[in-house]
Enzyme design. Sequence first.
Site, PDB file in Angstrom:
ATOM      1  N   LYS A   1      51.877   9.769 -33.157  1.00 57.92           N
ATOM      2  CA  LYS A   1      51.195  11.043 -33.384  1.00 57.92           C
ATOM      3  C   LYS A   1      51.942  12.160 -32.686  1.00 57.92           C
ATOM      4  O   LYS A   1      52.680  11.959 -31.703  1.00 57.92           O
ATOM      5  CB  LYS A   1      49.742  10.987 -32.912  1.00 57.92           C
ATOM      6  CG  LYS A   1      49.537  10.751 -31.413  1.00 57.92           C
ATOM      7  CD  LYS A   1      49.598  11.996 -30.545  1.00 57.92           C
ATOM      8  CE  LYS A   1      49.316  11.689 -29.080  1.00 57.92           C
ATOM      9  NZ  LYS A   1      49.589  12.831 -28.172  1.00 57.92           N
TER      10      LYS A   1
ATOM     11  N   PRO B   1      58.375   5.602 -28.774  1.00 65.06           N
ATOM     12  CA  PRO B   1      58.797   5.683 -27.367  1.00 65.06           C
ATOM     13  C   PRO B   1      57.653   5.378 -26.402  1.00 65.06           C
ATOM     14  O   PRO B   1      56.514   5.787 -26.613  1.00 65.06           O
ATOM     15  CB  PRO B   1      59.276   7.130 -27.223  1.00 65.06           C
ATOM     16  CG  PRO B   1      59.734   7.506 -28.602  1.00 65.06           C
ATOM     17  CD  PRO B   1      58.790   6.799 -29.539  1.00 65.06           C
ATOM     18  N   VAL B   2      57.979   4.646 -25.340  1.00 65.51           N
ATOM     19  CA  VAL B   2      56.997   4.266 -24.335  1.00 65.51           C
ATOM     20  C   VAL B   2      56.769   5.440 -23.382  1.00 65.51           C
ATOM     21  O   VAL B   2      57.720   6.080 -22.939  1.00 65.51           O
ATOM     22  CB  VAL B   2      57.478   3.027 -23.548  1.00 65.51           C
ATOM     23  CG1 VAL B   2      56.510   2.684 -22.425  1.00 65.51           C
ATOM     24  CG2 VAL B   2      57.658   1.844 -24.498  1.00 65.51           C
TER      25      VAL B   2
ATOM     26  N   GLY C   1      54.190  10.404 -24.858  1.00 63.86           N
ATOM     27  CA  GLY C   1      53.241  11.377 -25.376  1.00 63.86           C
ATOM     28  C   GLY C   1      53.006  11.265 -26.865  1.00 63.86           C
ATOM     29  O   GLY C   1      52.503  12.203 -27.487  1.00 63.86           O
TER      30      GLY C   1
ATOM     31  N   GLY D   1      51.994   5.543 -28.330  1.00 63.89           N
ATOM     32  CA  GLY D   1      52.472   4.207 -28.664  1.00 63.89           C
ATOM     33  C   GLY D   1      51.512   3.116 -28.213  1.00 63.89           C
ATOM     34  O   GLY D   1      51.235   2.170 -28.953  1.00 63.89           O
TER      35      GLY D   1
ATOM     36  N   SER E   1      48.293   3.450 -27.689  1.00 71.86           N
ATOM     37  CA  SER E   1      47.082   3.561 -28.506  1.00 71.86           C
ATOM     38  C   SER E   1      47.301   2.955 -29.884  1.00 71.86           C
ATOM     39  O   SER E   1      46.405   2.326 -30.454  1.00 71.86           O
ATOM     40  CB  SER E   1      46.673   5.031 -28.637  1.00 71.86           C
ATOM     41  OG  SER E   1      46.327   5.563 -27.374  1.00 71.86           O
TER      42      SER E   1
ATOM     43  N   ASP F   1      43.085   8.360 -27.673  1.00 66.69           N
ATOM     44  CA  ASP F   1      43.943   8.474 -28.856  1.00 66.69           C
ATOM     45  C   ASP F   1      43.793   7.306 -29.829  1.00 66.69           C
ATOM     46  O   ASP F   1      44.323   7.356 -30.935  1.00 66.69           O
ATOM     47  CB  ASP F   1      45.421   8.578 -28.439  1.00 66.69           C
ATOM     48  CG  ASP F   1      45.765   9.911 -27.806  1.00 66.69           C
ATOM     49  OD1 ASP F   1      45.021  10.887 -28.035  1.00 66.69           O
ATOM     50  OD2 ASP F   1      46.773   9.974 -27.077  1.00 66.69           O
TER      51      ASP F   1
END
Length: 310
Positions: free
Chosen positions: A12, A104-105, A108, A111, A113, A146
């Site tokens: 997202k 990406p870990v 933001g 990932g 969620s 999220d």
Amino acid sequence: MTRTVRAKAPAKVNLQLTVGAPDADGYHPLVTVFQALDLWETVEATPREDGEIRLTLDVAAGAPVDASGVPLDASNLAWKAADLLARTYGITDGVDLHLVKGIPVAGGMAGGSADAAAALVACAEAWDTGASRAELAALAAQLGADVPFSLHGHTAVGLGRGDQLTPAMSHGEFHWVLATQSRGLSTPTVFAELDRRIGVREQAWSDFEVDREVMTALMSGDAVELGRCLTNDLEGPAISLMPRLGDVLDAADAADACGAIVSGSGPTVAALARSRQHALSIAAHLRASRTADAVVTASGPVTGTVLVQD
């Protein structure tokens, strides 16, 4: 016969992220506009008879993901999702969960969620719970702010802690360039920095409402207008914690992006392009600027969590 069920959930980006003053429990109310992007987390669920939950993971081919710090125990959101589902529906079987990470870990982009949402859908099917999407959404809200949007996808307005969702009208496709960093940012730390900045009057609480300009730009499918009204109250705090993000935003501006924003609590920077070709041009410029550790392109909106057929 034991079968493996596979589900995928999207990344997202927050087109608007407005943060209110914390409540008595320390949580900040949010007004946010989410858009789901075509970077995916995939979860494979295979039931096991001993009642245990076990996690393994891989990184999707070509994905700019360092998963070395991802826990494979009960602190992982996918593990929590499977455990919550089992307790809710009285499931005594265990499950092997295999995560294939493409987001990406600590970037933001939700990932973790997405892992939780994909685990809910995959396990519900693998265990044959008969759970409806609405029931899974109620469980998702217990797992994190999220997670409901990871189930929902598309474009949506999120209120409360971001989990009270209303679909948002959106026309056409939007093309994004995502500049990622190898080091993540802790969401609680970024919120704490926002509180500190407001406490010393470096920042003020925003008007707490959905930005009408964002909604108008989405409905018209106008990337240029949308780029002009991207907002994130956590951007300043994220930059103060990782000043390099300011250089990424400057590089995106120099590449003639329609707009650029720190995604969520960072540190990923999302730059909006006029077209797919323009996104490739911005990506090349950002790579040359050496302000990010990896650069990828993505498009949205896309669907939420879905089962994947072999």
